[in-house]
Scaffold this motif. Structure first.
Motif, short mmCIF file in Angstrom:
data_model
loop_
_atom_site.label_atom_id
_atom_site.label_comp_id
_atom_site.label_asym_id
_atom_site.label_seq_id
_atom_site.Cartn_x
_atom_site.Cartn_y
_atom_site.Cartn_z
N LEU A 119 8.55 -34.82 -20.67
CA LEU A 119 8.07 -34.39 -22.00
C LEU A 119 8.60 -32.99 -22.34
O LEU A 119 8.49 -32.08 -21.53
CB LEU A 119 6.54 -34.37 -21.97
CG LEU A 119 5.82 -34.18 -23.29
CD1 LEU A 119 6.01 -35.41 -24.16
CD2 LEU A 119 4.33 -33.96 -23.04
N THR A 120 9.19 -32.86 -23.53
CA THR A 120 9.70 -31.53 -23.89
C THR A 120 8.72 -30.78 -24.80
O THR A 120 8.78 -29.57 -24.91
CB THR A 120 11.06 -31.64 -24.63
OG1 THR A 120 10.94 -32.62 -25.63
CG2 THR A 120 12.17 -31.98 -23.67
N SER A 121 7.84 -31.53 -25.45
CA SER A 121 6.85 -30.84 -26.29
C SER A 121 5.66 -30.44 -25.42
O SER A 121 5.61 -30.79 -24.24
CB SER A 121 6.36 -31.78 -27.39
OG SER A 121 5.51 -32.75 -26.83
N SER A 122 4.71 -29.74 -26.00
CA SER A 122 3.50 -29.41 -25.24
C SER A 122 2.64 -30.68 -25.14
O SER A 122 2.77 -31.60 -25.94
CB SER A 122 2.71 -28.31 -25.94
OG SER A 122 2.04 -28.83 -27.06
N LEU A 123 1.76 -30.69 -24.17
CA LEU A 123 0.87 -31.84 -23.99
C LEU A 123 -0.06 -31.98 -25.20
O LEU A 123 -0.40 -33.10 -25.60
CB LEU A 123 0.05 -31.63 -22.72
CG LEU A 123 -0.41 -32.89 -22.00
CD1 LEU A 123 0.78 -33.75 -21.60
CD2 LEU A 123 -1.21 -32.54 -20.75
N SER A 124 -0.43 -30.85 -25.77
CA SER A 124 -1.31 -30.87 -26.93
C SER A 124 -0.62 -31.56 -28.11
O SER A 124 -1.21 -32.42 -28.77
CB SER A 124 -1.70 -29.44 -27.31
OG SER A 124 -2.38 -29.43 -28.52
N THR A 125 0.64 -31.21 -28.36
CA THR A 125 1.37 -31.83 -29.47
C THR A 125 1.52 -33.33 -29.22
O THR A 125 1.39 -34.14 -30.14
CB THR A 125 2.78 -31.20 -29.60
OG1 THR A 125 2.65 -29.79 -29.53
CG2 THR A 125 3.45 -31.58 -30.89
#
Lengths: 191, 255
Positions: A62-68
């Motif tokens: 995953l390259t985005s944050s976990l929240s996103t």
């Protein structure tokens, strides 16, 4: 009477779930016009999807944050729910986990190396910045993390915090200035 | 302020790679001639990088935590978050109702307060022994290596004198247990910086003292784990025959 202390994992997850719940419910209500019960159902189902995806190794790269990532699952679930109710909503500014979005590491490094010089000093200044971001006061905490880590637009942040875009813009600017002052103060004596 | 906000938008746009080639060139030209823009861009680059790194580490913690639980646990955690979001407004309403002065409600509140106090006393009593023995260690060893005034002697310039004065104040805070939270935060940062390789500051030479005072402050704050970590690092970064190294080893054993 025995008191069951939460494990470290539970503590971490409870904090994450509580924080995401607050953001997700506010965003889903505002963006998808869902009822409170529907928002809660979407949140619960999305949390299980996140759990299963992590377990199945789907978020390793995953390259985005976990929240996103989590909020985008919530959006998908909200669309599914609306579809089942034969309703639809056009969302102008949906959070995405697209690789093209977000802060570019190359551009950040460019600034640090070209404008700020010595590599060993950069590491010390990075340590100072890391320490500051660990405990930012509210509302800077939500705003700066949302903008710089989760890559949310100002409009999305405004929906999540239940504020206007103008408020978010001005407050974000003030928070950045506070960070800059604090960081400059702490790094001025390094050489 | 509006120009500064516009600048913020340009900086964000550059860091996010959203500028066209022409916009990017114009921005880079402005960076060369505008000191304020340059300073803000550098600070924002550090902020963005720090958030990326700290956020990534936190996300890894969450992923590891998710790996260690069952689906039922995950459901419970989600349900708990929902319950809490419902409870918050109810609690606020209850507090409002309770604060209306009515005899029966006041009696209920009083009984609840007494019951809560008894529970708190039991828990506090149970934890008191461990707390006392940890903080006593802080007191016992805290008076060693106290020579705060000597740090300002060697400082030649104004910045050096300021750093020396700051350290003297921080050590004094540790001695007198004043403002421990803020003192520990500041000492932690100075400890990290002063022990970095190839980075020199006024704090580098004071590194052992900073580490020692940080460990003592943590003990006084009942934080054994951090105190141990600091002492281990202090032992590995000072000479074996140095007095501070010997005391650190002795204190580590006692913890």
């Amino acid at each position: 009477m025995t008191v069951q202390m939460p494990t470290y994992s539970e503590k971490v997850l409870n904090q994450f779930a509580e924080k995401e719940n607050k953001k997700a419910i506010s965003y889903l209500r505002k963006t998808f016009s869902l009822s409170e019960d529907d928002c809660n159902d979407v949140f619960q189902e999305s949390f299980i999807v996140l759990f299963n995806n992590v377990k199945n190794g789907k978020v390793k790269k995953l390259t985005s944050s976990l929240s996103t990532y989590f909020i985008s699952i919530c959006c998908n679930k909200a669309h599914e729910l609306l579809k089942s109710q034969k309703r639809s909503v056009i969302v102008e500014d949906e959070p995405t986990i697209d690789l093209l979005n977000g802060i570019k590491d190359d551009n950040v490094e460019d600034i640090l190396i070209v404008l700020d010089g010595k590599k060993s000093l950069i590491e010390a200044k990075e340590a100072v910045a890391r320490q500051i971001v660990h405990d930012l006061p509210e509302p800077c905490n939500e705003l700066l993390w949302g903008f710089f880590r989760d890559n949310y637009s100002l409009k999305t942040l405004a929906d999540m915090l239940n504020k206007s875009v103008g408020y978010v813009k001005v407050t974000k600017h003030r928070c950045q200035e506070k960070f800059r002052t604090r960081w400059s103060e702490l790094t001025k004596n390094l050489f | 302020m509006s120009t500064k906000i516009e600048d913020d938008e340009r900086i964000s746009s550059y860091l996010r790679g959203e500028m066209s080639k022409e916009e990017e060139n114009a921005f880079k030209n402005d960076l060369q001639i505008n000191d304020d823009l340059r300073s803000r861009t550098v600070a924002m680059a550090y902020l963005a990088k720090a958030m990326h790194e700290v956020g990534k580490a936190q996300d890894n913690d969450i992923k590891e935590a998710l790996m260690s639980i069952s689906e039922d646990d995950a459901r419970n955690i989600a349900a708990k978050a929902i319950r809490q979001s419902k409870v918050r407004p109810i609690l606020r309403r209850m507090v409002r109702v309770m604060s209306v002065r009515r005899p029966l409600r006041r009696r209920v509140v009083r009984v609840l307060s007494v019951a809560a106090s008894v529970i708190v006393l039991c828990i506090v009593g149970f934890q008191y022994y461990d707390y006392k023995s940890t903080t006593n260690l802080g007191e016992e060893y805290g008076s060693m290596f106290v020579d705060a005034k000597s740090y300002s002697r060697g400082a030649a310039d104004e910045a050096g004198k300021q750093s020396a004065q700051e350290l003297a104040n921080l050590y004094d805070n540790v001695q007198r247990r004043i403002n421990l939270d803020a003192t520990i935060k500041r000492l932690s940062l100075l400890w990290e910086i002063s022990t970095m390789e190839n980075v020199y500051s006024y704090y580098t030479i004071e590194s052992p003292q900073i580490g020692w005072n940080l460990a003592i402050a943590c003990l006084k704050d009942n934080d054994k784990k951090t105190a141990k970590d600091v002492l281990i690092k202090l032992i590995s970064t000072t000479k074996k025959d140095a007095a501070i190294n010997k005391s650190a080893r002795e204190l580590l054993k006692k913890i």
